[in-house]
Design an enzyme around this catalytic site. Structure first.
Site, PDB file in Angstrom:
ATOM      1  N   GLY A 152       1.086  -1.083  -0.100  1.00 26.60           N
ATOM      2  CA  GLY A 152      -0.145  -0.176   0.006  1.00 26.60           C
ATOM      3  C   GLY A 152       0.627   0.880  -0.073  1.00 26.60           C
ATOM      4  N   ASN A 201       1.244   2.937  -2.320  1.00 23.93           N
ATOM      5  CA  ASN A 201       0.779   3.828  -3.911  1.00 23.93           C
ATOM      6  C   ASN A 201      -0.340   4.458  -2.663  1.00 23.93           C
ATOM      7  OD1 ASN A 201       1.752   4.455  -6.322  1.00 23.93           O
ATOM      8  ND2 ASN A 201       2.063   2.084  -6.100  1.00 23.93           N
ATOM      9  N   MET A 226      -4.411  -7.168  -6.857  1.00 26.97           N
ATOM     10  CA  MET A 226      -3.475  -8.527  -8.068  1.00 26.97           C
ATOM     11  C   MET A 226      -4.519  -9.092  -8.510  1.00 26.97           C
ATOM     12  SD  MET A 226      -0.829  -6.830  -7.865  1.00 26.97           S
ATOM     13  CE  MET A 226       0.825  -6.555  -8.154  1.00 26.97           C
ATOM     14  N   ARG A 227      -5.623  -8.865  -8.393  1.00 23.45           N
ATOM     15  CA  ARG A 227      -6.324 -10.144  -8.967  1.00 23.45           C
ATOM     16  C   ARG A 227      -7.347  -9.151 -10.191  1.00 23.45           C
ATOM     17  NH1 ARG A 227      -7.989 -13.877  -5.330  1.00 23.45           N
ATOM     18  NH2 ARG A 227      -9.281 -14.844  -7.235  1.00 23.45           N
ATOM     19  N   LEU A 228      -8.189  -9.794 -11.357  1.00 22.77           N
ATOM     20  CA  LEU A 228      -9.119  -9.378 -12.319  1.00 22.77           C
ATOM     21  C   LEU A 228     -10.015  -8.696 -11.603  1.00 22.77           C
ATOM     22  CD1 LEU A 228      -9.028 -12.128 -14.833  1.00 22.77           C
ATOM     23  CD2 LEU A 228      -7.988 -10.166 -15.029  1.00 22.77           C
ATOM     24  N   ASN A 266      -6.026   2.482 -12.831  1.00 20.48           N
ATOM     25  CA  ASN A 266      -4.865   1.602 -12.201  1.00 20.48           C
ATOM     26  C   ASN A 266      -3.782   1.947 -12.610  1.00 20.48           C
ATOM     27  OD1 ASN A 266      -3.951  -1.458 -11.518  1.00 20.48           O
ATOM     28  ND2 ASN A 266      -3.046  -1.829 -13.346  1.00 20.48           N
ATOM     29  N   HIS A 278       0.163   0.798 -12.810  1.00 18.91           N
ATOM     30  CA  HIS A 278       1.284  -0.204 -13.289  1.00 18.91           C
ATOM     31  C   HIS A 278       2.926   0.188 -13.412  1.00 18.91           C
ATOM     32  CE1 HIS A 278       2.836  -4.405 -14.518  1.00 18.91           C
ATOM     33  NE2 HIS A 278       2.975  -3.769 -15.758  1.00 18.91           N
TER      34      HIS A 278
HETATM   35  C1  GAR Z   1       2.945  -1.640  -7.700  1.00 18.81           C
HETATM   36  O1  GAR Z   1       4.575  -1.251  -7.895  1.00 18.81           O
HETATM   37  C2  GAR Z   1       1.575  -1.226  -8.786  1.00 18.81           C
HETATM   38  O2  GAR Z   1       2.116  -0.894  -9.749  1.00 18.81           O
HETATM   39  C3  GAR Z   1       2.112  -2.591  -9.066  1.00 18.81           C
HETATM   40  O3  GAR Z   1       2.175  -3.382  -7.285  1.00 18.81           O
HETATM   41  C4  GAR Z   1       2.685  -2.198  -6.595  1.00 18.81           C
HETATM   42  C5  GAR Z   1       1.782  -2.164  -5.275  1.00 18.81           C
HETATM   43  O4  GAR Z   1       2.234  -1.725  -4.568  1.00 18.81           O
HETATM   44  N1  GAR Z   1       0.744  -3.099  -9.944  1.00 18.81           N
HETATM   45  C6  GAR Z   1       0.889  -4.176 -10.875  1.00 18.81           C
HETATM   46  O5  GAR Z   1       1.492  -4.965 -11.013  1.00 18.81           O
HETATM   47  C7  GAR Z   1      -0.377  -4.336 -11.108  1.00 18.81           C
HETATM   48  N2  GAR Z   1      -0.177  -5.352 -12.432  1.00 18.81           N
HETATM   49  P1  GAR Z   1       1.992  -0.638  -3.225  1.00 18.81           P
HETATM   50  O6  GAR Z   1       1.080  -1.641  -2.350  1.00 18.81           O
HETATM   51  O7  GAR Z   1       3.456  -0.510  -2.009  1.00 18.81           O
HETATM   52  O8  GAR Z   1       1.141   0.451  -3.666  1.00 18.81           O
END
Ligand code: GAR
Length: 209
Positions: free
Chosen positions: A18, A20, A96-98, A113, A115
């Site tokens: 979390g 982000n 991380m799920r659809l 989203n 990425h």
């Molecule tokens: C982030 O880097 C995000 O971009 C990625 O998961 C991480 C979550 O970090 N998302 C993906 O890879 C989606 N395909 P966080 O929980 O510290 O925010």
């Protein structure tokens, strides 16, 4: 997006640490993002992001996939939680799920989203490592509108990150996360200002004023 009923209400979907989410919370606290995090939902009970939400006084909800017999029922539970908290915009932040059509249809054009790669390159759960191992010299971060496929939908913003000679994957991860933490709140602020529109697969950002 915000109106007489107050600032834009964001529902954040997470599965992990979390950081982000934290960047969004911090941007709101610092006045860089005119919004409120209305609820944080995780599919994993031990996601540290739920703890971050609780510390910030934000409702933190675990929606357990195994408690529902179908993917549709699980997604309906997520949708209902978002609606209960009067969410305007859904921000996936390491979810991380659809995402099911139940959620997408309830928030048309309002699910985002982030990425950690320059989509459409390196989608999936390990975008940073995949780009690194491919030997790219430039990778980055993408914020996009979501659809029912992983890491797909109209791209709103991208930021490039160079892979420097001698970078380790950990060093690259740190650079990418720093860029993510700046970009996601900025894009959410554009959404709050009503500056983002979509024509077909192209998202456009209107200039200020
Ligand atoms: C982030 O880097 C995000 O971009 C990625 O998961 C991480 C979550 O970090 N998302 C993906 O890879 C989606 N395909 P966080 O929980 O510290 O925010």
């Amino acid at each position: 997006m915000s109106d007489e009923s107050g600032p834009m209400r964001i529902g954040v979907l997470i599965s992990g640490s979390g950081t982000n989410l934290q960047a969004i919370i911090d941007a709101i606290a610092e006045g860089r993002l005119d919004a409120e995090v209305a609820v944080v939902i995780s599919n994993l009970e031990d996601a540290y992001g739920l703890e971050r939400a609780r510390k910030a006084g934000i409702p933190a909800v675990h929606v357990d996939r195994t408690a529902y017999t179908t993917f549709a029922a699980y997604n309906a539970a997520i949708r209902d939680t978002l609606l209960d908290h009067e969410v305007d915009v859904v921000a996936m932040a390491g979810y991380m799920r659809l995402l099911g059509v139940e959620v997408l249809d309830a928030f048309p054009g309002r699910v985002l989203n982030i990425h950690p790669a320059l989509l459409p390159a390196f989608p999936g759960p390990s975008g940073i490592r995949d780009a690194f191992e491919h030997g790219v010299k430039v990778t980055g971060v993408t914020v996009h509108f979501a659809n029912e496929n992983f890491d797909e939908g109209p791209i709103i913003a991208q930021a490039a990150v160079e892979v420097a000679e001698g970078d380790t994957v950990e060093a690259l991860e740190a650079k990418i996360h720093a860029v993510e933490h700046e970009l996601y709140p900025r894009v959410l602020q554009w959404i709050a200002e009503g500056r983002v529109t979509v024509e077909g697969r192209i998202a456009r950002i209107a200039e200020h004023g």
